[in-house]
Enzyme design. Structure first.
Site, PDB file in Angstrom:
ATOM      1  N   PRO A 224       0.855  -1.200   0.000  1.00  0.00           N
ATOM      2  CA  PRO A 224       0.000   0.000   0.000  1.00  0.00           C
ATOM      3  C   PRO A 224       0.888   1.247   0.000  1.00  0.00           C
ATOM      4  O   PRO A 224       1.453   1.621   1.023  1.00  0.00           O
ATOM      5  CB  PRO A 224      -0.784  -0.133   1.309  1.00  0.00           C
ATOM      6  CG  PRO A 224       0.085  -0.966   2.189  1.00  0.00           C
ATOM      7  CD  PRO A 224       0.847  -1.895   1.296  1.00  0.00           C
ATOM      8  N   ASP A 398       5.958   3.058   1.572  1.00  0.00           N
ATOM      9  CA  ASP A 398       5.133   1.933   2.021  1.00  0.00           C
ATOM     10  C   ASP A 398       4.326   2.437   3.217  1.00  0.00           C
ATOM     11  O   ASP A 398       4.878   2.757   4.270  1.00  0.00           O
ATOM     12  CB  ASP A 398       6.034   0.766   2.434  1.00  0.00           C
ATOM     13  CG  ASP A 398       5.246  -0.487   2.792  1.00  0.00           C
ATOM     14  OD1 ASP A 398       4.061  -0.366   3.152  1.00  0.00           O
ATOM     15  OD2 ASP A 398       5.833  -1.586   2.724  1.00  0.00           O
ATOM     16  N   HIS A 399       3.007   2.497   3.053  1.00  0.00           N
ATOM     17  CA  HIS A 399       2.142   3.081   4.082  1.00  0.00           C
ATOM     18  C   HIS A 399       2.106   2.224   5.351  1.00  0.00           C
ATOM     19  O   HIS A 399       1.643   2.697   6.407  1.00  0.00           O
ATOM     20  CB  HIS A 399       0.720   3.268   3.534  1.00  0.00           C
ATOM     21  CG  HIS A 399       0.030   4.481   4.074  1.00  0.00           C
ATOM     22  ND1 HIS A 399       0.194   4.926   5.363  1.00  0.00           N
ATOM     23  CD2 HIS A 399      -0.835   5.360   3.485  1.00  0.00           C
ATOM     24  CE1 HIS A 399      -0.533   6.007   5.554  1.00  0.00           C
ATOM     25  NE2 HIS A 399      -1.170   6.302   4.427  1.00  0.00           N
ATOM     26  N   ARG A 400       2.573   0.999   5.278  1.00  0.00           N
ATOM     27  CA  ARG A 400       2.611   0.160   6.474  1.00  0.00           C
ATOM     28  C   ARG A 400       3.723   0.597   7.425  1.00  0.00           C
ATOM     29  O   ARG A 400       3.692   0.251   8.607  1.00  0.00           O
ATOM     30  CB  ARG A 400       2.809  -1.311   6.075  1.00  0.00           C
ATOM     31  CG  ARG A 400       1.665  -1.897   5.260  1.00  0.00           C
ATOM     32  CD  ARG A 400       1.995  -3.267   4.716  1.00  0.00           C
ATOM     33  NE  ARG A 400       3.131  -3.231   3.802  1.00  0.00           N
ATOM     34  CZ  ARG A 400       3.578  -4.295   3.126  1.00  0.00           C
ATOM     35  NH1 ARG A 400       2.975  -5.467   3.279  1.00  0.00           N
ATOM     36  NH2 ARG A 400       4.606  -4.185   2.312  1.00  0.00           N
TER      37      ARG A 400
END
Length: 426
Positions: A224, A398-400
């Site tokens: 994501p 990376d949105h994580r």
């Protein structure tokens, strides 16, 4: 000597991610004597082409022929045994035009596989250049000067010698010759098929291209990601590089990309999450700041690593970047030089692109894209119109691992360093 006393040679694991390898060429023919430490074969892995040395000595029995792909740990040859004749081995006759030629061998001509040294193709050349030369019937030795680093013969030299203007081999495959084999498997490209779109040739991906395609597809599908972007005033950096160039005289000068790499490395030290990875549902925050530098190679994008970039001077980064970039273009870069990256910089400014939105290289948290520096007019502090030099930086995240505010702070730190570049030069 019987095969019972033979030493088995298996496909080596040349990188952490390697699962299988393709034998590009044997450097010793079946029955030839091999000494420990001698270059034995050239293998194409998921990261690079590697020359493998013999760990023992004795007469060689080849079990897996050139062009074959086998899993790591698979027996590919024996040393010290009598050839059994049961396994496939390349013929001892000279190479024909439709088979890959062997790379140049340092040592006696008698050790060249399949008469490769006697064929006349003894010039330094890349594996792709050799495969194209074989397909088009071009003798490497007939090319007066290679345009690669150190005079190495590269793809463009072979195509020029064959009288081909385009750089796309699939569009120019001669009817009388097989299409160039991009995979090393010997299958080559399929014949052209006439459709409503016109003639179409199929070129199979090399192992490196296939790995890049798979990883990028996985990244887009499973990571994501989001992007933040900013404009950087590069006037001070331009002035700094001009001063460094004057001081260096005829010596090498750090490039703008080197300055960007150093600025990113210093910012990563202050923003450790951007230097991290997302692995198995957890963050891994790395102690070392190793910046990958995207380099355009023949038909692929390769990312060698500048290790400990935050601790190196700008001059050391410039020296390292030139060295690994040359090795990538020569095809001599090794898997250790491509491993260990914690962050990546991709710069398309030298190609005139104003911006790039790069795809994350998993499991890294982010990748920085840099465009070209361009001249603009803007208002100064007192409202006057002034000249300025701007560069667009885009950070894919990376949105994580990273959230919007964290990414903005990190990218802002890179921008601030580039606008005050004396901190980068320290």
């Amino acid at each position: 000597m019987s095969t019972a006393t033979a030493t088995e040679i298996v496909m080596p694991k040349l990188s952490d991610s390697m699962e299988e390898g393709t034998i590009l060429s044997w450097l010793v023919a079946t029955g030839g004597e091999v000494a420990a430490g001698q270059d034995l074969l050239e293998v194409e892995t998921d990261k690079a082409n590697m020359t493998v040395e013999a760990e023992g000595s004795g007469a060689l029995e080849i079990l897996v022929a050139e062009g074959e792909t086998v899993a790591v740990g698979t027996p590919i040859a024996r040393l010290g045994g009598e050839p059994s004749g049961a396994a496939p081995a390349p013929p001892a006759a000279p190479i024909e035009a439709d088979a890959p030629t062997a790379p140049p061998v340092v040592g006696p001509a008698s050790t060249a596989p399949n008469g490769g040294a006697a064929s006349g193709d003894t010039r330094r050349s890349t594996p792709l250049a050799r495969r194209l030369a074989a397909a088009y019937g071009v003798a490497i030795d007939s090319i007066a000067t290679g345009t690669g680093v150190g005079g190495r013969v590269v793809k463009a030299d072979v195509l020029a010698a064959a009288g081909i203007e385009t750089e796309t081999a699939s569009d120019t495959t001669p009817a009388a010759a097989p299409a160039p084999d991009q995979t090393g498997s010997g299958a080559g490209a399929a014949a052209k098929v006439e459709t409503a779109k016109g003639g179409a040739g199929r070129v199979e991906l090399s192992r490196l291209q296939a790995v890049i395609a798979r990883r990028m597809a996985e990244a887009k599908a499973t990571v994501p990601h989001f992007q933040v972007e900013t404009e950087v005033r590069m006037d001070a950096a331009i002035a700094l590089r001009a001063e460094l160039k004057a001081l260096a005289g005829e010596g090498p000068v750090p490039s703008f990309n080197d300055i960007i790499v150093k600025a990113a490395a210093l910012a990563l030290r202050e923003h450790p999450k951007a230097n991290g990875s997302y692995v198995d549902g957890a963050f891994e925050l790395h102690d070392r700041v190793n910046v990958g530098m995207a380099v355009a190679a023949e038909d692929a994008l390769v990312v060698p690593t500048i290790f400990d970039a935050d601790r190196k001077s700008l001059g050391e980064i410039g020296s390292d970047s030139r060295r690994v970039a040359e090795r990538v273009r020569e095809g001599t870069v090794t898997p250790p030089e491509l491993a260990g990256g914690t962050f990546t910089v991709s710069n398309l400014g030298m190609f005139g692109m104003t911006a790039i939105h790069p795809v994350i290289n998993p499991p890294q948290a982010a990748i920085l894209g840099a465009g070209r520096t361009r001249a603009v007019l803007e208002r100064g502090e007192d409202g006057e119109i002034v000249d300025a030099s701007l560069m667009t930086l885009t950070l894919s995240c990376d949105h994580r691992i990273l959230y919007g505010a964290e990414a903005a702070e990190f990218l802002g730190a890179i921008r601030d360093l580039l606008e005050s570049p004396l901190r980068v030069a320290l």
